[in-house]
Design a protein around this motif. Sequence first.
Motif, PDB file in Angstrom:
ATOM      1  N   VAL A  57       0.855  -1.189   0.000  1.00 45.23           N
ATOM      2  CA  VAL A  57       0.000   0.000   0.000  1.00 45.23           C
ATOM      3  C   VAL A  57       0.889   1.237   0.000  1.00 45.23           C
ATOM      4  CG1 VAL A  57      -1.778   1.289   1.227  1.00 45.23           C
ATOM      5  CG2 VAL A  57      -1.803  -1.220   1.256  1.00 45.23           C
ATOM      6  N   LEU A  58       0.711   2.100  -1.006  1.00 48.97           N
ATOM      7  CA  LEU A  58       1.499   3.328  -1.094  1.00 48.97           C
ATOM      8  C   LEU A  58       0.731   4.556  -0.632  1.00 48.97           C
ATOM      9  CD1 LEU A  58       3.432   2.887  -4.477  1.00 48.97           C
ATOM     10  CD2 LEU A  58       4.135   2.265  -2.157  1.00 48.97           C
ATOM     11  N   ALA A  59      -0.591   4.593  -0.858  1.00 46.24           N
ATOM     12  CA  ALA A  59      -1.360   5.772  -0.456  1.00 46.24           C
ATOM     13  C   ALA A  59      -2.848   5.451  -0.466  1.00 46.24           C
ATOM     14  CB  ALA A  59      -1.080   6.947  -1.382  1.00 46.24           C
ATOM     15  N   ASP A  60      -3.578   6.111   0.438  1.00 50.82           N
ATOM     16  CA  ASP A  60      -5.041   6.055   0.478  1.00 50.82           C
ATOM     17  C   ASP A  60      -5.577   7.474   0.515  1.00 50.82           C
ATOM     18  OD1 ASP A  60      -5.954   3.223   0.679  1.00 50.82           O
ATOM     19  OD2 ASP A  60      -4.649   3.221   2.448  1.00 50.82           O
ATOM     20  N   TYR A  61      -6.613   7.732  -0.280  1.00 52.04           N
ATOM     21  CA  TYR A  61      -7.193   9.067  -0.358  1.00 52.04           C
ATOM     22  C   TYR A  61      -8.719   8.979  -0.327  1.00 52.04           C
ATOM     23  CZ  TYR A  61      -8.620  13.621  -2.125  1.00 52.04           C
ATOM     24  OH  TYR A  61      -9.230  14.844  -2.264  1.00 52.04           O
ATOM     25  N   ARG A  62      -9.337   9.942   0.369  1.00 48.39           N
ATOM     26  CA  ARG A  62     -10.795  10.056   0.424  1.00 48.39           C
ATOM     27  C   ARG A  62     -11.219  11.379  -0.199  1.00 48.39           C
ATOM     28  NH1 ARG A  62     -11.197   8.242   6.819  1.00 48.39           N
ATOM     29  NH2 ARG A  62     -11.123   5.960   6.461  1.00 48.39           N
ATOM     30  N   LYS A  63     -12.162  11.331  -1.100  1.00 50.19           N
ATOM     31  CA  LYS A  63     -12.618  12.519  -1.816  1.00 50.19           C
ATOM     32  C   LYS A  63     -13.047  13.604  -0.827  1.00 50.19           C
ATOM     33  CE  LYS A  63     -15.678  13.663  -5.715  1.00 50.19           C
ATOM     34  NZ  LYS A  63     -16.676  13.085  -6.645  1.00 50.19           N
ATOM     35  N   THR A  64     -12.519  14.804  -1.007  1.00 49.70           N
ATOM     36  CA  THR A  64     -12.777  15.891  -0.058  1.00 49.70           C
ATOM     37  C   THR A  64     -13.911  16.807  -0.496  1.00 49.70           C
ATOM     38  OG1 THR A  64     -11.021  17.192  -1.101  1.00 49.70           O
ATOM     39  CG2 THR A  64     -10.431  15.905   0.854  1.00 49.70           C
ATOM     40  N   HIS A  65     -14.145  16.933  -1.797  1.00 50.36           N
ATOM     41  CA  HIS A  65     -15.207  17.791  -2.314  1.00 50.36           C
ATOM     42  C   HIS A  65     -16.283  16.898  -2.952  1.00 50.36           C
ATOM     43  CE1 HIS A  65     -11.596  20.344  -2.227  1.00 50.36           C
ATOM     44  NE2 HIS A  65     -12.426  21.350  -1.997  1.00 50.36           N
ATOM     45  N   LEU A  66     -17.392  16.736  -2.270  1.00 51.29           N
ATOM     46  CA  LEU A  66     -18.455  15.871  -2.762  1.00 51.29           C
ATOM     47  C   LEU A  66     -19.359  16.653  -3.713  1.00 51.29           C
ATOM     48  CD1 LEU A  66     -19.385  13.949   0.501  1.00 51.29           C
ATOM     49  CD2 LEU A  66     -17.741  13.317  -1.285  1.00 51.29           C
ATOM     50  N   PHE A  67     -19.737  15.989  -4.816  1.00 52.70           N
ATOM     51  CA  PHE A  67     -20.506  16.651  -5.860  1.00 52.70           C
ATOM     52  C   PHE A  67     -21.982  16.256  -5.787  1.00 52.70           C
ATOM     53  CE2 PHE A  67     -22.398  16.641 -10.121  1.00 52.70           C
ATOM     54  CZ  PHE A  67     -22.208  17.967 -10.481  1.00 52.70           C
ATOM     55  N   GLY A  68     -22.859  17.232  -5.663  1.00 55.67           N
ATOM     56  CA  GLY A  68     -24.287  17.005  -5.809  1.00 55.67           C
ATOM     57  C   GLY A  68     -24.943  16.339  -4.612  1.00 55.67           C
ATOM     58  N   ASP A  69     -26.268  16.283  -4.675  1.00 53.86           N
ATOM     59  CA  ASP A  69     -27.063  15.741  -3.572  1.00 53.86           C
ATOM     60  C   ASP A  69     -26.792  14.262  -3.337  1.00 53.86           C
ATOM     61  OD1 ASP A  69     -28.213  18.216  -3.205  1.00 53.86           O
ATOM     62  OD2 ASP A  69     -29.992  17.765  -4.406  1.00 53.86           O
ATOM     63  N   TYR A  70     -26.600  13.500  -4.430  1.00 54.35           N
ATOM     64  CA  TYR A  70     -26.371  12.060  -4.267  1.00 54.35           C
ATOM     65  C   TYR A  70     -25.126  11.797  -3.446  1.00 54.35           C
ATOM     66  CZ  TYR A  70     -24.488   7.467  -5.459  1.00 54.35           C
ATOM     67  OH  TYR A  70     -23.917   6.231  -5.387  1.00 54.35           O
ATOM     68  N   GLU A  71     -24.001  12.371  -3.836  1.00 55.18           N
ATOM     69  CA  GLU A  71     -22.756  12.099  -3.103  1.00 55.18           C
ATOM     70  C   GLU A  71     -22.848  12.579  -1.662  1.00 55.18           C
ATOM     71  OE1 GLU A  71     -19.082  13.177  -4.880  1.00 55.18           O
ATOM     72  OE2 GLU A  71     -19.507  12.168  -6.784  1.00 55.18           O
ATOM     73  N   ARG A  72     -23.443  13.754  -1.465  1.00 56.18           N
ATOM     74  CA  ARG A  72     -23.515  14.278  -0.102  1.00 56.18           C
ATOM     75  C   ARG A  72     -24.455  13.466   0.784  1.00 56.18           C
ATOM     76  NH1 ARG A  72     -22.596  19.328  -2.895  1.00 56.18           N
ATOM     77  NH2 ARG A  72     -24.818  19.613  -3.309  1.00 56.18           N
TER      78      ARG A  72
END
Length: 269
Positions: free
Chosen positions: A105-120
């Motif tokens: 495992v080199l890196a893990d990332y979580r999306k910081t800017h969620l797009f639209g009502d579905y993602e939020r």
Amino acid sequence: MRTGLLQGPRGLPASTRESLAALEQAAAEAAARGARLLVTDEMFLTGYALGDAVAEVAEPAGGPAARHIAGIAARHAVAIVHGYPELDGDRVHNAARLTGPDGSVLADYRKTHLFGDYERSVFTPGDRPLVQATLDGVRIGLLICYDVEFPEAVRAHALAGTELLVVPTALMRPYEFVPETLLPVRAFENGMYIAYVNRCGPEGDYDFVGGSCLAGPDGVVRARAGAGPELLVADVDLDLLRTTREQNPYLTDRRPELYGSLAARRTAR
């Protein structure tokens, strides 16, 4: 460093198992074409348009699918960035993992800017804006889709030394201008390569546009996909990157003392 961009899906995946089988095939092909890195699209493992069912298919960062992908990477000696829904307690993140060519495992990332009502409504945003790792001497950074549309997020990577910014994406119509126009500008103004890997075709209420690309630090697109499934392979040239950064003064001519207002939550009217 030769980089593979896997634009999909190649037929809408009905299961994580089918996605993993497609990844095995793509990794073999990418490695045969000399790639050391293979990047998939956003939510590659499960598909994007899952609604509330996303929690049912989400896995922990080190879950069974991640272990399977580690095996694929090691078998073909190719690093892999895959998008997936990450389960963390009772929260689900829109995530990406960079697995090394030895399966580590080199890196893990979580999306910081969620797009639209579905993602939020289904995801919890990440709180680490800057995630990097080094592969074959190349400093790699991770963002996901909407993140790259915020200039602050990309500039933070440029200032931290990111040379190749990897962006798994699920971009739908009518936003074709993002890969066509915005991405080459982002690469140029920050003196970096950007690998933008999109989904394609209809899925639920969405119609993903494809158009995956590798944009260079000079603003020139080295490879671009069409509207359908495709595996692109293109090179990241560090000599070109260094020359471009020497010739492009954006980073050295910045005046950070003038930019305090950028930290404000919203612009006053």
